[in-house]
Design an enzyme around this catalytic site. Structure first.
Site, PDB file in Angstrom:
ATOM      1  N   ARG A   2       8.352 -26.088 103.374  1.00 30.65           N
ATOM      2  CA  ARG A   2       7.409 -27.212 103.535  1.00 30.65           C
ATOM      3  C   ARG A   2       6.846 -27.642 102.185  1.00 30.65           C
ATOM      4  NH1 ARG A   2       3.539 -29.881 106.840  1.00 30.65           N
ATOM      5  NH2 ARG A   2       1.377 -29.588 106.172  1.00 30.65           N
ATOM      6  N   LYS A  56      -1.218 -27.904 113.606  1.00 29.51           N
ATOM      7  CA  LYS A  56      -2.441 -27.262 113.144  1.00 29.51           C
ATOM      8  C   LYS A  56      -3.585 -28.267 113.259  1.00 29.51           C
ATOM      9  CE  LYS A  56      -4.374 -25.039 109.012  1.00 29.51           C
ATOM     10  NZ  LYS A  56      -4.103 -24.676 107.600  1.00 29.51           N
ATOM     11  N   HIS A 112      -2.011 -33.863 106.162  1.00 30.48           N
ATOM     12  CA  HIS A 112      -3.207 -33.347 105.509  1.00 30.48           C
ATOM     13  C   HIS A 112      -4.404 -34.268 105.770  1.00 30.48           C
ATOM     14  CE1 HIS A 112      -0.547 -31.163 102.305  1.00 30.48           C
ATOM     15  NE2 HIS A 112      -0.716 -30.438 103.394  1.00 30.48           N
ATOM     16  N   TYR A 155       0.266 -30.522  94.780  1.00 31.05           N
ATOM     17  CA  TYR A 155       1.685 -30.585  94.408  1.00 31.05           C
ATOM     18  C   TYR A 155       1.903 -31.307  93.092  1.00 31.05           C
ATOM     19  CZ  TYR A 155       2.242 -29.026  99.197  1.00 31.05           C
ATOM     20  OH  TYR A 155       2.140 -28.311 100.364  1.00 31.05           O
ATOM     21  N   ARG A 157       5.891 -27.190 109.581  1.00 28.34           N
ATOM     22  CA  ARG A 157       5.505 -25.788 109.585  1.00 28.34           C
ATOM     23  C   ARG A 157       6.446 -25.060 110.545  1.00 28.34           C
ATOM     24  NH1 ARG A 157       0.720 -28.828 109.929  1.00 28.34           N
ATOM     25  NH2 ARG A 157      -0.772 -28.475 108.235  1.00 28.34           N
ATOM     26  N   HIS A 180       7.079 -21.239 104.767  1.00 26.82           N
ATOM     27  CA  HIS A 180       6.211 -22.302 104.265  1.00 26.82           C
ATOM     28  C   HIS A 180       6.691 -22.837 102.919  1.00 26.82           C
ATOM     29  CE1 HIS A 180       2.666 -24.251 105.813  1.00 26.82           C
ATOM     30  NE2 HIS A 180       2.119 -24.295 104.613  1.00 26.82           N
TER      31      HIS A 180
END
Length: 333
Positions: free
Chosen positions: A278, A169, A301, A310, A144, A275
């Site tokens: 990414r 995050k 994640h 994805y 990120r 982003h």
């Protein structure tokens, strides 16, 4: 310095100040603090500025239904708003909400915008210096923009090679790929950052911000080379948290503006941002046959479902999926 928390009174009395202080005492990310405070304010304003202690499950359900019915927010947006209120009531106010009955939004999650490999390289070719290197790490390592900007010298491992992403995050550490193609320029950047740090030390400064009160636990760490930012800011600034004059990391907005300008210069008309690099990292790995669990770990994640989005971006033919009608039987219509 858009990731520095706003100062709070020594003994906060206002509701939002006390809520912020409670969040910080639990060492949640500043972005989480800003998000939770935003949605709590929205909830209070929706109910004509009534105090949250005077409200409960009925008012929360009404507001969440309003977000779905009148504001048509996306699924994840409504979930974030719900998480903010559950945190406020269950942890800050120590008040159980009970069963909530609200309209769930029907607006699904959009597929992420991605660059093709050629597009990503074209955008990078229209950048230079630090912004180009940071964008290369976003595309080549799946970082990120905030993770790239906050990268510390000790987070870079050239011998393996890999990156340790610590200031993330949700404060979830992970390890990811370090592309060999950026190693030499990254070494040069680190040499520059450490030389700048030495100059700051000579000038009577050189103390960097440490997360989660580590400066109290390790008093000398803030001046050590390993904790310095790989991408330091051009000038010293007063840290509003402590009043200390120090060098922060490069501003994320600088990188965002550079990516936007480079995308336009490359003639790409997609709605792209930092982003997008990414997202492109993940889809490129998927195209090359990397298993979804490995991509989940590299992306950091929590939920495999987040990574599986994805699979909808990558075309079925790119994943080796073919129609049963196309099996080698010799049949043709």
């Amino acid at each position: 310095m858009d990731d520095i928390p706003v100062p709070l009174p020594a003994n906060p009395t206002r509701f939002m100040d006390r809520f912020r202080a409670f969040i910080r005492a639990r060492h949640l990310a500043y972005r989480t603090e800003k998000t939770y405070c935003f949605w709590v304010r929205e909830f209070i304003r929706f109910h004509d500025k009534r105090h949250p202690e005077s409200m409960g499950s009925t008012e929360v359900s009404q507001w969440l239904s309003h977000l779905a019915n009148n504001r048509n927010v996306a699924v994840n947006t409504q979930k974030t708003a719900l998480n903010a209120l559950v945190f406020m009531y269950h942890q800050f106010l120590d008040k159980e909400l009970g069963e909530l009955q609200f309209t769930k939004t029907s607006r699904g999650r959009k597929l992420p915008t991605v660059f093709t490999h050629d597009e990503a390289i074209s955008v990078l070719a229209n950048m230079k210096g630090t912004h180009r290197l940071i964008s290369g790490l976003m595309y080549g390592s799946g970082l990120r923009v905030m993770e790239a900007a906050r990268l510390r010298v000790q987070d870079v491992e050239f011998s393996e090679p890999c990156l340790f992403v610590r200031e993330t995050k949700g404060d979830k550490w992970r390890r990811t790929i370090l592309p060999s193609s950026v190693c030499e320029v990254l070494k040069t950047q680190i040499e520059f950052a450490l030389a700048l740090h030495q100059q700051d030390l000579q000038d009577g400064f050189g103390e960097v911000y440490l997360p989660n009160a580590l400066s109290k636990k390790y008093p000398g760490a803030a001046r050590s080379p390993g904790w310095q930012y790989v991408f330091p800011a051009h000038r010293l600034a007063i840290d509003p948290r402590s009043g200390v004059r120090r060098r922060h990391h490069i501003g994320e907005q600088q990188v965002r503006r550079a990516v936007k300008a480079a995308t336009s210069a490359a003639g790409i008309r997609k709605k792209a941002s930092c982003h997008t690099f990414r997202h492109s990292f993940a889809t490129d790995l998927l195209r090359r046959g990397t298993d979804i669990r490995s991509i989940q770990e590299l992306m950091g994640h929590n939920d495999i479902g987040t990574t599986q989005i994805y699979t909808h971006v990558v075309g079925t033919h790119e994943r080796g999926i073919s129609s049963p009608l196309d099996t080698p039987t010799g049949f043709s219509l």
